[in-house]
Design a protein around this motif. Structure first.
Motif, PDB file in Angstrom:
ATOM      1  N   ARG A  30       0.866  -1.184   0.000  1.00 27.57           N
ATOM      2  CA  ARG A  30       0.000   0.000   0.000  1.00 27.57           C
ATOM      3  C   ARG A  30       0.900   1.230   0.000  1.00 27.57           C
ATOM      4  NH1 ARG A  30      -4.752   2.290   3.943  1.00 27.57           N
ATOM      5  NH2 ARG A  30      -3.767   4.307   4.352  1.00 27.57           N
ATOM      6  N   TYR A  31       0.698   2.111  -0.966  1.00 26.39           N
ATOM      7  CA  TYR A  31       1.452   3.362  -1.043  1.00 26.39           C
ATOM      8  C   TYR A  31       0.557   4.514  -0.582  1.00 26.39           C
ATOM      9  CZ  TYR A  31       4.703   0.729  -4.008  1.00 26.39           C
ATOM     10  OH  TYR A  31       5.597  -0.196  -4.507  1.00 26.39           O
ATOM     11  N   ASN A  32       0.895   5.087   0.568  1.00 27.69           N
ATOM     12  CA  ASN A  32       0.124   6.207   1.078  1.00 27.69           C
ATOM     13  C   ASN A  32       0.447   7.477   0.294  1.00 27.69           C
ATOM     14  OD1 ASN A  32      -1.219   4.845   3.249  1.00 27.69           O
ATOM     15  ND2 ASN A  32       0.745   4.831   4.326  1.00 27.69           N
ATOM     16  N   ARG A  33      -0.433   8.439   0.366  1.00 29.57           N
ATOM     17  CA  ARG A  33      -0.190   9.722  -0.293  1.00 29.57           C
ATOM     18  C   ARG A  33       1.026  10.395   0.329  1.00 29.57           C
ATOM     19  NH1 ARG A  33      -5.558  13.117  -0.323  1.00 29.57           N
ATOM     20  NH2 ARG A  33      -4.228  14.453  -1.624  1.00 29.57           N
ATOM     21  N   GLY A  34       1.927  10.858  -0.529  1.00 22.45           N
ATOM     22  CA  GLY A  34       3.139  11.512  -0.056  1.00 22.45           C
ATOM     23  C   GLY A  34       4.251  10.571   0.359  1.00 22.45           C
ATOM     24  N   GLU A  35       4.034   9.265   0.225  1.00 24.22           N
ATOM     25  CA  GLU A  35       5.058   8.299   0.636  1.00 24.22           C
ATOM     26  C   GLU A  35       6.246   8.324  -0.316  1.00 24.22           C
ATOM     27  OE1 GLU A  35       5.453   3.432   1.189  1.00 24.22           O
ATOM     28  OE2 GLU A  35       3.505   4.416   1.459  1.00 24.22           O
ATOM     29  N   LEU A  73      -1.242  -1.567 -10.464  1.00 32.98           N
ATOM     30  CA  LEU A  73      -1.457  -0.407  -9.604  1.00 32.98           C
ATOM     31  C   LEU A  73      -2.925  -0.022  -9.691  1.00 32.98           C
ATOM     32  CD1 LEU A  73       1.605   1.799 -10.660  1.00 32.98           C
ATOM     33  CD2 LEU A  73       1.440   0.281  -8.670  1.00 32.98           C
ATOM     34  N   LYS A  74      -3.548   0.261  -8.539  1.00 34.08           N
ATOM     35  CA  LYS A  74      -4.954   0.660  -8.555  1.00 34.08           C
ATOM     36  C   LYS A  74      -5.307   1.367  -7.251  1.00 34.08           C
ATOM     37  CE  LYS A  74      -6.234  -4.101  -7.260  1.00 34.08           C
ATOM     38  NZ  LYS A  74      -6.973  -5.299  -7.698  1.00 34.08           N
ATOM     39  N   ALA A 119       9.926   5.853 -12.599  1.00 34.17           N
ATOM     40  CA  ALA A 119       8.636   5.703 -13.277  1.00 34.17           C
ATOM     41  C   ALA A 119       7.561   5.224 -12.306  1.00 34.17           C
ATOM     42  CB  ALA A 119       8.766   4.729 -14.442  1.00 34.17           C
ATOM     43  N   LEU A 120       7.922   4.302 -11.396  1.00 29.72           N
ATOM     44  CA  LEU A 120       6.958   3.828 -10.409  1.00 29.72           C
ATOM     45  C   LEU A 120       6.482   4.988  -9.540  1.00 29.72           C
ATOM     46  CD1 LEU A 120       5.459   1.543  -8.903  1.00 29.72           C
ATOM     47  CD2 LEU A 120       7.509   1.272  -7.489  1.00 29.72           C
ATOM     48  N   ARG A 121       7.419   5.786  -9.059  1.00 27.94           N
ATOM     49  CA  ARG A 121       7.040   6.934  -8.238  1.00 27.94           C
ATOM     50  C   ARG A 121       6.109   7.874  -8.992  1.00 27.94           C
ATOM     51  NH1 ARG A 121      13.248   8.019  -6.264  1.00 27.94           N
ATOM     52  NH2 ARG A 121      13.230   6.688  -4.373  1.00 27.94           N
ATOM     53  N   GLN A 122       6.406   8.110 -10.261  1.00 30.58           N
ATOM     54  CA  GLN A 122       5.595   9.028 -11.061  1.00 30.58           C
ATOM     55  C   GLN A 122       4.185   8.484 -11.263  1.00 30.58           C
ATOM     56  OE1 GLN A 122       8.030   9.414 -14.577  1.00 30.58           O
ATOM     57  NE2 GLN A 122       9.193  11.145 -13.745  1.00 30.58           N
ATOM     58  N   GLU A 123       4.082   7.199 -11.555  1.00 32.48           N
ATOM     59  CA  GLU A 123       2.775   6.623 -11.821  1.00 32.48           C
ATOM     60  C   GLU A 123       1.928   6.566 -10.558  1.00 32.48           C
ATOM     61  OE1 GLU A 123       2.548   3.197 -14.284  1.00 32.48           O
ATOM     62  OE2 GLU A 123       4.165   3.852 -15.603  1.00 32.48           O
ATOM     63  N   VAL A 124       2.543   6.215  -9.439  1.00 30.86           N
ATOM     64  CA  VAL A 124       1.809   6.190  -8.180  1.00 30.86           C
ATOM     65  C   VAL A 124       1.345   7.595  -7.818  1.00 30.86           C
ATOM     66  CG1 VAL A 124       2.006   5.794  -5.694  1.00 30.86           C
ATOM     67  CG2 VAL A 124       2.904   4.103  -7.296  1.00 30.86           C
ATOM     68  N   GLU A 125       2.212   8.579  -7.994  1.00 31.23           N
ATOM     69  CA  GLU A 125       1.840   9.962  -7.688  1.00 31.23           C
ATOM     70  C   GLU A 125       0.699  10.431  -8.581  1.00 31.23           C
ATOM     71  OE1 GLU A 125       1.452  13.738  -6.224  1.00 31.23           O
ATOM     72  OE2 GLU A 125       2.366  11.942  -5.337  1.00 31.23           O
ATOM     73  N   PHE A 170      -7.101  10.200  -7.749  1.00 29.09           N
ATOM     74  CA  PHE A 170      -8.115   9.585  -6.892  1.00 29.09           C
ATOM     75  C   PHE A 170      -8.063  10.026  -5.431  1.00 29.09           C
ATOM     76  CE2 PHE A 170      -7.690   6.778 -10.541  1.00 29.09           C
ATOM     77  CZ  PHE A 170      -9.017   6.563 -10.876  1.00 29.09           C
ATOM     78  N   GLN A 171      -6.960  10.656  -5.011  1.00 31.17           N
ATOM     79  CA  GLN A 171      -6.864  11.191  -3.654  1.00 31.17           C
ATOM     80  C   GLN A 171      -7.028  10.119  -2.581  1.00 31.17           C
ATOM     81  OE1 GLN A 171      -6.190  14.679  -3.177  1.00 31.17           O
ATOM     82  NE2 GLN A 171      -5.782  14.416  -5.360  1.00 31.17           N
ATOM     83  N   VAL A 172      -6.557   8.905  -2.864  1.00 32.00           N
ATOM     84  CA  VAL A 172      -6.608   7.797  -1.905  1.00 32.00           C
ATOM     85  C   VAL A 172      -5.297   7.017  -1.999  1.00 32.00           C
ATOM     86  CG1 VAL A 172      -9.124   7.558  -2.056  1.00 32.00           C
ATOM     87  CG2 VAL A 172      -7.666   6.208  -3.587  1.00 32.00           C
ATOM     88  N   PRO A 173      -4.996   6.173  -1.008  1.00 29.28           N
ATOM     89  CA  PRO A 173      -3.818   5.316  -1.130  1.00 29.28           C
ATOM     90  C   PRO A 173      -3.918   4.430  -2.369  1.00 29.28           C
ATOM     91  CG  PRO A 173      -4.632   5.297   1.118  1.00 29.28           C
ATOM     92  CD  PRO A 173      -5.668   6.004   0.294  1.00 29.28           C
ATOM     93  N   ILE A 174      -2.742   3.998  -2.849  1.00 28.52           N
ATOM     94  CA  ILE A 174      -2.678   3.170  -4.055  1.00 28.52           C
ATOM     95  C   ILE A 174      -2.173   1.784  -3.688  1.00 28.52           C
ATOM     96  CG2 ILE A 174      -1.623   2.922  -6.340  1.00 28.52           C
ATOM     97  CD1 ILE A 174      -3.684   5.247  -5.993  1.00 28.52           C
TER      98      ILE A 174
END
Length: 322
Positions: free
Chosen positions: A116-121, A134-135, A156-162, A168-172
């Motif tokens: 789980r990737y939290n916002r700002g992680e 990723l979803k 690229a992972l960081r960019q796509e998650v961000e 969506f403004q939720v964890p990914i």
């Protein structure tokens, strides 16, 4: 990234009009008076006016909240109105995949590995598996579902998650991609099972998905189809067992679908529980019913029978509210 992302903002959480009309038409044909409430705000206005329905066929999915599918059942319980589908607890748990995953693990149900990737992680490393999905943690209909390959690299992972965070403004959720067959199991029933069946998603040539991903763009392009499968076959029996187990653990649900991937070693991975499974006449649940020999109207009748039995209710021909 791909164009469907722009569409996702306008596709949040709305039932397709064809689904609402099909349910209403089936209930009318069955002899019931149907009154389409529309929104929770409309329901609360009816409460203010003391014009509440006797029974609600709950299709509410609300908007922009991780509690969105739980709001209607919670309000209906407070108002003392019986309804179809799961309660607030079941709806919230199944919608929020980051909460559901540990519970599945605790219950001993196989599901793909995840982060789980939290916002700002600050993401420090690539996943330990080569390909990921990723979803957003609390979406459906493949909204925001993207495939990520480790060869793209950490940046690229960081960019796509961000980007998903911004959309969506939720964890990914970063989930291990399981290549193989994709099968959806549908169940109707609580204390007793009235229907269980399954369909497999295949490509235009009738071949299993294997490395293909059924994302939002693929769904809208219509390059895939669903075919009935026999759950009694040895490699699929586990799917039936898991679906029935979860109906009991999470129930009463009245009806639900369960998405699985079958890996080449025949391990069955549960991807998702759809406690708000669409009842669109051209989607999975209706296709599962047809494969089991039921018409769409018969499917609606079976779900209604299940729900009325659960609430121990008999409204004659005066059920109101969809």
């Amino acid at each position: 990234m791909s164009d469907p992302k722009a569409e996702e903002k306008t596709h949040y959480h709305w039932r397709e009009p064809e689904e609402v009309e099909a349910v209403a038409e089936s209930l009318t044909t069955l002899g019931y008076k149907v009154d389409k409430i529309g929104t929770l705000d409309n329901l609360l206005e009816r409460w203010r006016l003391k014009e509440l329905p006797d029974f609600v066929w709950n299709l509410s999915v609300r908007t922009l909240s991780r509690n969105r599918t739980a709001l209607a059942p919670a309000i209906l319980e407070q108002l003392g109105i019986p309804y179809t589908g799961g309660d607030a607890t079941a709806k919230s748990l199944t919608l929020n995949k980051d909460l559901l995953k540990p519970v599945l693990h605790w219950w001993g149900i196989l599901t793909p590995r995840w982060y789980r990737y939290n916002r700002g992680e600050d993401i420090q490393f690539l996943p330990f598996w080569s390909t990921s999905i990723l979803k957003p943690t609390c979406e459906g209909y493949s909204l925001g579902l993207w495939r990520f390959d480790n060869q793209k690299g950490l940046t690229a992972l960081r960019q796509e998650v961000e980007e998903l965070h911004q959309l969506f403004q939720v964890p990914i959720l970063c989930e291990e991609f399981i290549a193989g067959r994709e099968i959806t199991v549908g169940v109707v029933g609580n204390s007793s099972t009235l229907l269980i069946g399954a369909v497999e998603t295949v490509d235009a040539m009738g071949e299993p998905l294997n490395e293909q991903v059924l994302d939002l763009q693929a769904k809208r392009q219509g390059n895939f189809k669903k075919i009935g499968v026999d759950l009694s076959s040895p490699e699929l029996q586990k799917l039936q067992q898991v679906a029935l187990q979860l109906m009991k653990l999470l129930g009463p649900l009245d009806y639900a679908t369960f998405d699985f991937r079958i890996a080449p070693d025949e391990q069955a991975y549960l991807l998702d529980i759809n406690a708000d499974a669409t009842l669109h006449p051209q989607r999975s649940f209706a296709q599962i019913a047809r494969a089991a020999g039921l018409s769409y109207q018969q499917l609606i009748s079976v779900i209604l029978e299940t729900s009325l039995e659960r609430w121990n209710q008999n409204f004659g021909n005066d059920i109101r509210g969809v």
